[in-house]
Motif scaffolding. Structure first.
Motif, short mmCIF file in Angstrom:
data_model
loop_
_atom_site.label_atom_id
_atom_site.label_comp_id
_atom_site.label_asym_id
_atom_site.label_seq_id
_atom_site.Cartn_x
_atom_site.Cartn_y
_atom_site.Cartn_z
N GLU A 291 -0.87 1.90 -1.80
CA GLU A 291 -1.19 0.54 -2.22
C GLU A 291 -2.44 0.00 -1.54
OE1 GLU A 291 1.86 1.65 -1.48
OE2 GLU A 291 2.89 1.42 -3.40
N SER A 292 -2.58 0.28 -0.25
CA SER A 292 -3.77 -0.20 0.46
C SER A 292 -5.03 0.52 -0.03
CB SER A 292 -3.60 -0.01 1.97
OG SER A 292 -3.43 1.36 2.28
N LEU A 293 -4.90 1.80 -0.38
CA LEU A 293 -6.04 2.55 -0.91
C LEU A 293 -6.44 2.03 -2.29
CD1 LEU A 293 -4.97 6.18 0.10
CD2 LEU A 293 -6.62 4.69 1.25
N ALA B 233 -5.89 -1.05 -3.38
CA ALA B 233 -6.49 -2.37 -3.16
C ALA B 233 -7.95 -2.24 -2.74
CB ALA B 233 -5.70 -3.15 -2.11
N LYS B 234 -8.22 -1.23 -1.92
CA LYS B 234 -9.60 -0.99 -1.49
C LYS B 234 -10.46 -0.56 -2.68
CE LYS B 234 -12.16 1.29 2.16
NZ LYS B 234 -12.07 2.18 3.32
N GLU B 235 -9.91 0.32 -3.52
CA GLU B 235 -10.63 0.77 -4.72
C GLU B 235 -10.96 -0.41 -5.63
OE1 GLU B 235 -9.67 3.09 -8.86
OE2 GLU B 235 -8.67 3.83 -7.07
N ILE C 52 0.85 6.51 1.88
CA ILE C 52 -0.02 5.34 1.73
C ILE C 52 -0.69 5.41 0.37
CG2 ILE C 52 -0.40 4.91 4.19
CD1 ILE C 52 -3.07 6.38 3.92
N ASP D 132 -9.22 -5.73 -0.90
CA ASP D 132 -8.87 -5.67 0.52
C ASP D 132 -9.76 -6.54 1.39
OD1 ASP D 132 -11.11 -4.06 0.12
OD2 ASP D 132 -10.60 -2.74 1.77
N ASP D 133 -10.84 -7.04 0.83
CA ASP D 133 -11.77 -7.86 1.60
C ASP D 133 -11.46 -9.34 1.45
OD1 ASP D 133 -13.05 -5.49 2.07
OD2 ASP D 133 -14.66 -5.84 0.64
N ASP D 134 -11.87 -10.09 2.44
CA ASP D 134 -11.80 -11.54 2.32
C ASP D 134 -12.96 -12.04 1.46
OD1 ASP D 134 -9.54 -11.71 3.86
OD2 ASP D 134 -10.64 -12.00 5.73
N ALA E 134 -8.26 6.11 -5.87
CA ALA E 134 -7.20 6.10 -4.86
C ALA E 134 -6.08 7.04 -5.30
CB ALA E 134 -6.65 4.69 -4.68
N GLN F 137 1.01 10.49 5.32
CA GLN F 137 0.51 10.18 6.65
C GLN F 137 1.63 10.42 7.66
OE1 GLN F 137 -0.62 6.07 7.22
NE2 GLN F 137 -2.24 6.68 8.62
#
Length: 139
Positions: A48-50, A52-54, A46, A58-60, A83, A88
């Motif tokens: 890309e999602s991390l 995006a969060k950084e 994992i 990832d939020d609306d 990130a 996983q």
């Protein structure tokens, strides 16, 4: 100056993306190598999602980014954490009676997708470096 260019956020994101693709290649290869190992559980990477969060993607909710508009303003704090790709373990599924959950077709598709991603990242980094080189050598 060159140090600042090569340590730019863009270059940092691309380097971490390339490292994630490299790790994903190793993990997928390990999954494929253990397709017939009883009780083996596949792993995934994992990243890309991390990332995006950084980046706050990832939020609306849209977040306002802090901008330093004057040299006398206090410097902005760096992000809490960068990130990084993580492995996983997927132990929630079972494909066969021997508790192995590796689907060779899905792994081969992931391998092909990752190869395209890796090539795109490598080409993007090469283009970025070529652009820097052009700027430095142009008159």
């Amino acid at each position: 100056m060159l140090q600042q260019i090569m340590n730019s956020p863009t270059m940092d994101y691309m380097q971490r993306g390339l490292a994630a693709a490299n790790l994903r290649q190793e993990v997928i290869s390990n999954n494929i190598a253990n397709v017939n190992t009883p009780k083996f559980k596949r792993s995934d990477v994992i990243f890309e999602s991390l990332l995006a969060k950084e980046l706050g993607l990832d939020d609306d909710k849209k977040k306002l980014k802090m901008v330093r508009t004057h040299d006398r303003h206090l410097p902005m704090a760096p992000p809490d954490s960068r990130a990084a790709a993580r492995i996983q373990l997927d132990d929630s599924t079972t494909m066969r009676v021997d508790d192995n959950n590796v689907d060779i077709d899905a792994e081969m598709a992931s391998l092909a997708k990752n190869q395209i991603y890796y090539n795109a990242m490598a080409k993007k980094i090469g283009g970025y470096i070529q652009g820097v080189k052009t700027v430095i050598t142009s008159k």
